[in-house]
Write an enzyme that holds these catalytic residues in place. Structure first.
Site, PDB file in Angstrom:
ATOM      1  N   LYS A   1     -11.124  -3.288  11.143  1.00 46.43           N
ATOM      2  CA  LYS A   1      -9.961  -2.914  11.960  1.00 46.43           C
ATOM      3  C   LYS A   1     -10.007  -3.597  13.341  1.00 46.43           C
ATOM      4  O   LYS A   1      -8.980  -4.021  13.857  1.00 46.43           O
ATOM      5  CB  LYS A   1      -9.873  -1.389  12.117  1.00 46.43           C
ATOM      6  CG  LYS A   1      -9.481  -0.647  10.841  1.00 46.43           C
ATOM      7  CD  LYS A   1      -8.051  -0.945  10.438  1.00 46.43           C
ATOM      8  CE  LYS A   1      -7.599  -0.141   9.230  1.00 46.43           C
ATOM      9  NZ  LYS A   1      -6.303  -0.585   8.696  1.00 46.43           N
TER      10      LYS A   1
ATOM     11  N   TYR B   1     -15.401  -0.580   7.692  1.00 48.85           N
ATOM     12  CA  TYR B   1     -13.962  -0.306   7.883  1.00 48.85           C
ATOM     13  C   TYR B   1     -13.582  -0.516   9.347  1.00 48.85           C
ATOM     14  O   TYR B   1     -12.601  -1.206   9.667  1.00 48.85           O
ATOM     15  CB  TYR B   1     -13.698   1.132   7.445  1.00 48.85           C
ATOM     16  CG  TYR B   1     -12.324   1.675   7.747  1.00 48.85           C
ATOM     17  CD1 TYR B   1     -11.199   1.236   7.042  1.00 48.85           C
ATOM     18  CD2 TYR B   1     -12.148   2.675   8.711  1.00 48.85           C
ATOM     19  CE1 TYR B   1      -9.945   1.763   7.301  1.00 48.85           C
ATOM     20  CE2 TYR B   1     -10.906   3.212   8.967  1.00 48.85           C
ATOM     21  CZ  TYR B   1      -9.809   2.761   8.268  1.00 48.85           C
ATOM     22  OH  TYR B   1      -8.564   3.284   8.522  1.00 48.85           O
TER      23      TYR B   1
ATOM     24  N   GLY C   1      -0.199   5.010  -1.281  1.00 45.66           N
ATOM     25  CA  GLY C   1      -1.277   5.749  -0.641  1.00 45.66           C
ATOM     26  C   GLY C   1      -0.770   6.967   0.123  1.00 45.66           C
ATOM     27  O   GLY C   1       0.409   7.319   0.062  1.00 45.66           O
ATOM     28  N   GLN C   2      -1.699   7.584   0.867  1.00 44.98           N
ATOM     29  CA  GLN C   2      -1.358   8.839   1.577  1.00 44.98           C
ATOM     30  C   GLN C   2      -0.194   8.635   2.542  1.00 44.98           C
ATOM     31  O   GLN C   2       0.772   9.407   2.528  1.00 44.98           O
ATOM     32  CB  GLN C   2      -2.577   9.347   2.359  1.00 44.98           C
ATOM     33  CG  GLN C   2      -2.324  10.708   3.000  1.00 44.98           C
ATOM     34  CD  GLN C   2      -3.351  11.108   4.051  1.00 44.98           C
ATOM     35  OE1 GLN C   2      -4.224  10.333   4.441  1.00 44.98           O
ATOM     36  NE2 GLN C   2      -3.237  12.341   4.516  1.00 44.98           N
TER      37      GLN C   2
ATOM     38  N   ASP D   1       2.289  -1.991  -4.338  1.00 45.09           N
ATOM     39  CA  ASP D   1       0.917  -1.479  -4.381  1.00 45.09           C
ATOM     40  C   ASP D   1       0.290  -2.010  -5.659  1.00 45.09           C
ATOM     41  O   ASP D   1       0.995  -2.564  -6.513  1.00 45.09           O
ATOM     42  CB  ASP D   1       0.929   0.075  -4.389  1.00 45.09           C
ATOM     43  CG  ASP D   1      -0.392   0.679  -3.919  1.00 45.09           C
ATOM     44  OD1 ASP D   1      -1.416   0.464  -4.591  1.00 45.09           O
ATOM     45  OD2 ASP D   1      -0.402   1.363  -2.879  1.00 45.09           O
TER      46      ASP D   1
ATOM     47  N   GLY E   1       0.842  -1.203   0.000  1.00 42.58           N
ATOM     48  CA  GLY E   1       0.000   0.000   0.000  1.00 42.58           C
ATOM     49  C   GLY E   1       0.869   1.242   0.000  1.00 42.58           C
ATOM     50  O   GLY E   1       0.517   2.284   0.546  1.00 42.58           O
TER      51      GLY E   1
ATOM     52  N   ARG F   1      -0.935   0.108  -7.716  1.00 42.01           N
ATOM     53  CA  ARG F   1      -0.538   1.156  -8.668  1.00 42.01           C
ATOM     54  C   ARG F   1       0.795   1.744  -8.254  1.00 42.01           C
ATOM     55  O   ARG F   1       1.096   1.862  -7.065  1.00 42.01           O
ATOM     56  CB  ARG F   1      -1.611   2.250  -8.732  1.00 42.01           C
ATOM     57  CG  ARG F   1      -1.859   2.864  -7.359  1.00 42.01           C
ATOM     58  CD  ARG F   1      -3.082   3.736  -7.290  1.00 42.01           C
ATOM     59  NE  ARG F   1      -3.377   4.072  -5.899  1.00 42.01           N
ATOM     60  CZ  ARG F   1      -3.136   5.260  -5.330  1.00 42.01           C
ATOM     61  NH1 ARG F   1      -2.640   6.253  -6.023  1.00 42.01           N
ATOM     62  NH2 ARG F   1      -3.408   5.466  -4.057  1.00 42.01           N
TER      63      ARG F   1
HETATM   64  P1  NAD Z   1      -4.742   5.119   1.101  1.00 43.38           P
HETATM   65  O1  NAD Z   1      -6.130   4.747   0.682  1.00 43.38           O
HETATM   66  O2  NAD Z   1      -4.244   6.472   0.768  1.00 43.38           O
HETATM   67  O3  NAD Z   1      -3.715   4.058   0.518  1.00 43.38           O
HETATM   68  C1  NAD Z   1      -3.964   2.685   0.528  1.00 43.38           C
HETATM   69  C2  NAD Z   1      -3.178   2.068  -0.613  1.00 43.38           C
HETATM   70  O4  NAD Z   1      -3.446   0.664  -0.621  1.00 43.38           O
HETATM   71  C3  NAD Z   1      -3.577   2.602  -1.994  1.00 43.38           C
HETATM   72  O5  NAD Z   1      -2.422   3.110  -2.657  1.00 43.38           O
HETATM   73  C4  NAD Z   1      -4.157   1.393  -2.714  1.00 43.38           C
HETATM   74  O6  NAD Z   1      -3.830   1.352  -4.097  1.00 43.38           O
HETATM   75  C5  NAD Z   1      -3.484   0.245  -1.970  1.00 43.38           C
HETATM   76  N1  NAD Z   1      -4.238  -1.005  -2.067  1.00 43.38           N
HETATM   77  C6  NAD Z   1      -5.577  -1.177  -1.959  1.00 43.38           C
HETATM   78  N2  NAD Z   1      -5.879  -2.485  -2.136  1.00 43.38           N
HETATM   79  C7  NAD Z   1      -4.712  -3.128  -2.334  1.00 43.38           C
HETATM   80  C8  NAD Z   1      -4.373  -4.469  -2.579  1.00 43.38           C
HETATM   81  N3  NAD Z   1      -5.314  -5.432  -2.669  1.00 43.38           N
HETATM   82  N4  NAD Z   1      -3.073  -4.808  -2.741  1.00 43.38           N
HETATM   83  C9  NAD Z   1      -2.111  -3.853  -2.671  1.00 43.38           C
HETATM   84  N5  NAD Z   1      -2.372  -2.545  -2.448  1.00 43.38           N
HETATM   85  C10 NAD Z   1      -3.659  -2.201  -2.290  1.00 43.38           C
HETATM   86  O7  NAD Z   1      -4.636   4.829   2.671  1.00 43.38           O
HETATM   87  P2  NAD Z   1      -3.700   5.562   3.740  1.00 43.38           P
HETATM   88  O8  NAD Z   1      -4.421   6.760   4.191  1.00 43.38           O
HETATM   89  O9  NAD Z   1      -2.326   5.674   3.259  1.00 43.38           O
HETATM   90  O10 NAD Z   1      -3.798   4.513   4.945  1.00 43.38           O
HETATM   91  C11 NAD Z   1      -2.815   3.540   5.182  1.00 43.38           C
HETATM   92  C12 NAD Z   1      -3.258   2.696   6.353  1.00 43.38           C
HETATM   93  O11 NAD Z   1      -3.435   3.530   7.501  1.00 43.38           O
HETATM   94  C13 NAD Z   1      -4.592   1.963   6.160  1.00 43.38           C
HETATM   95  O12 NAD Z   1      -4.538   0.717   6.790  1.00 43.38           O
HETATM   96  C14 NAD Z   1      -5.573   2.838   6.871  1.00 43.38           C
HETATM   97  O13 NAD Z   1      -6.674   2.101   7.333  1.00 43.38           O
HETATM   98  C15 NAD Z   1      -4.746   3.364   8.014  1.00 43.38           C
HETATM   99  N6  NAD Z   1      -5.262   4.640   8.519  1.00 43.38           N
HETATM  100  C16 NAD Z   1      -5.159   5.776   7.775  1.00 43.38           C
HETATM  101  C17 NAD Z   1      -5.662   6.968   8.272  1.00 43.38           C
HETATM  102  C18 NAD Z   1      -5.559   8.263   7.489  1.00 43.38           C
HETATM  103  O14 NAD Z   1      -6.061   9.284   7.932  1.00 43.38           O
HETATM  104  N7  NAD Z   1      -4.900   8.274   6.346  1.00 43.38           N
HETATM  105  C19 NAD Z   1      -6.278   6.997   9.525  1.00 43.38           C
HETATM  106  C20 NAD Z   1      -6.400   5.815  10.247  1.00 43.38           C
HETATM  107  C21 NAD Z   1      -5.862   4.645   9.745  1.00 43.38           C
END
Ligand code: NAD
Length: 312
Positions: A143, A139, A11-12, A34, A8, A36
């Site tokens: 978790k 979600y 992602g962010q 990832d 992943g 992508r």
């Molecule tokens: P995001 O949605 O920005 O990124 C998630 C990434 O996972 C994406 O790039 C997506 O392409 C990839 N992905 C999805 N399905 C996939 C798969 N089957 N195989 C491989 N890659 C896959 O999420 P984020 O904000 O970067 O969050 C990262 C983690 O932190 C997550 O577990 C999220 O639940 C947790 N989290 C984030 C926040 C937040 O505010 N950003 C808050 C609480 C928890």
């Protein structure tokens, strides 16, 4: 020498975490993966669908991975559009990671949790580490289940798995991926472009948030702590700051006095209303000396500084 797999990574949080891990461990020691490819990426990238256990296992074997950061998930707001698919992706990827770690002797695993594990029964202010978990989103349900699975793998197999309940993460480097706290990033983008903002939450909706620098530092500090100090093997409460849309608007108005926010709450309001307003993270402070560094005014200054450069 550790070799680290980030799942992943585009992602962010992954985009920023990978850079920190590369700085710390070296470009050749971090495998970003990832569905992508991230934009403007340098280093090792492998395309991976983490729901496919065999693909994941092959990658772990090929690179002799010793640590996994599993960030792939469908987030709170996006998840509600297709609950069953969200459950399948979030659970299957987490179980695949735990299982590959167990069978291939991966020494440390990080799978983040979220404040979305809490629901209406938890105290809204200073939400404690231990309390009833009755999440209202798929979600959040996924978790809570992942937290219990992590605990199970630790107790049953001795797997060194660590986790944080991240609040909403605010960053200038990357865009959020469909969560309920995304407004707190979008509002800065609008403000620095000289535009007003329409917020999908009401003006007094207080939510726990954290600036990306603090979120990354917490993650790395947790992962570097001596194993004996990690007493929570579900996931640690983590606090950065808490604010309302009205308060972040006021903080931005110190830089852009004409900036205005309108309010048009949508389905995300109900999710936000079921979540904590402030978090008690005493366990993280006690066990591995966690302390956040960014308050609302310091974060606002940094966000506006970096985004102004970006939009120049
Ligand atoms: P995001 O949605 O920005 O990124 C998630 C990434 O996972 C994406 O790039 C997506 O392409 C990839 N992905 C999805 N399905 C996939 C798969 N089957 N195989 C491989 N890659 C896959 O999420 P984020 O904000 O970067 O969050 C990262 C983690 O932190 C997550 O577990 C999220 O639940 C947790 N989290 C984030 C926040 C937040 O505010 N950003 C808050 C609480 C928890």
């Amino acid at each position: 020498m550790d070799t680290i797999l980030v799942i992943g990574a585009s992602g962010q949080i992954g985009t920023v975490l990978v850079q920190h891990l590369q700085n710390q461990y070296g470009l050749n020691r971090v495998i970003a993966s990832d569905l992508r490819m991230p934009q403007a990426f340098s280093g090792i990238f492998e395309s991976l669908d983490a729901t496919k256990a065999d693909e994941l296992a092959a990658l772990v074997r090929r690179y002799r991975v010793t640590q996994i950061y599993h960030l792939a998930a469908i987030l709170s707001a996006n998840g509600e559009a297709n609950p069953i698919r969200t459950w399948e992706i979030n659970m299957q990827t987490a179980l695949n990671v735990l299982e590959v770690a167990r069978t291939q002797n991966v020494s440390k695993v990080f799978i983040p949790s979220s404040i979305a594990v809490f629901g209406p029964s938890a105290p809204a202010f200073d939400t404690p580490q231990q309390t009833q978990l009755d999440p209202t989103t798929v979600y959040g349900i996924s978790k809570v289940a992942a937290e219990n699975w992590m605990h199970y793998y630790h107790v049953k197999y001795g797997l060194d798995v660590r986790s944080l309940r991240y609040p909403g993460v605010i960053s200038y480097q990357s865009q959020p991926g469909g969560g309920t706290t995304d407004y707190a990033v979008a509002i800065y983008h609008q403000a620095v472009q000289g535009q007003d903002f329409t917020c999908f939450l009401s003006e007094n909706t207080r939510l726990p948030m954290i600036y990306m620098d603090d979120a990354i530092r917490a993650t790395l500090e947790l992962m570097e702590a001596e194993s004996s100090r990690i007493r929570v093997r579900t996931a640690y409460n983590l606090a950065g700051l808490s604010f309302t849309p009205a308060e972040i608007t006021a903080a931005i108005q110190k830089f852009f006095p004409n900036f205005r926010t309108q309010y048009a709450p949508d389905f995300r309001q109900q999710i936000a209303d079921s979540w904590p307003k402030t978090i008690d993270d005493q366990a993280a402070r006690n066990d591995w000396e966690w302390a956040p560094a960014f308050d609302l005014s310091r974060m606002t200054e940094e966000m506006i500084h970096h985004l102004s450069e970006y939009y120049q």
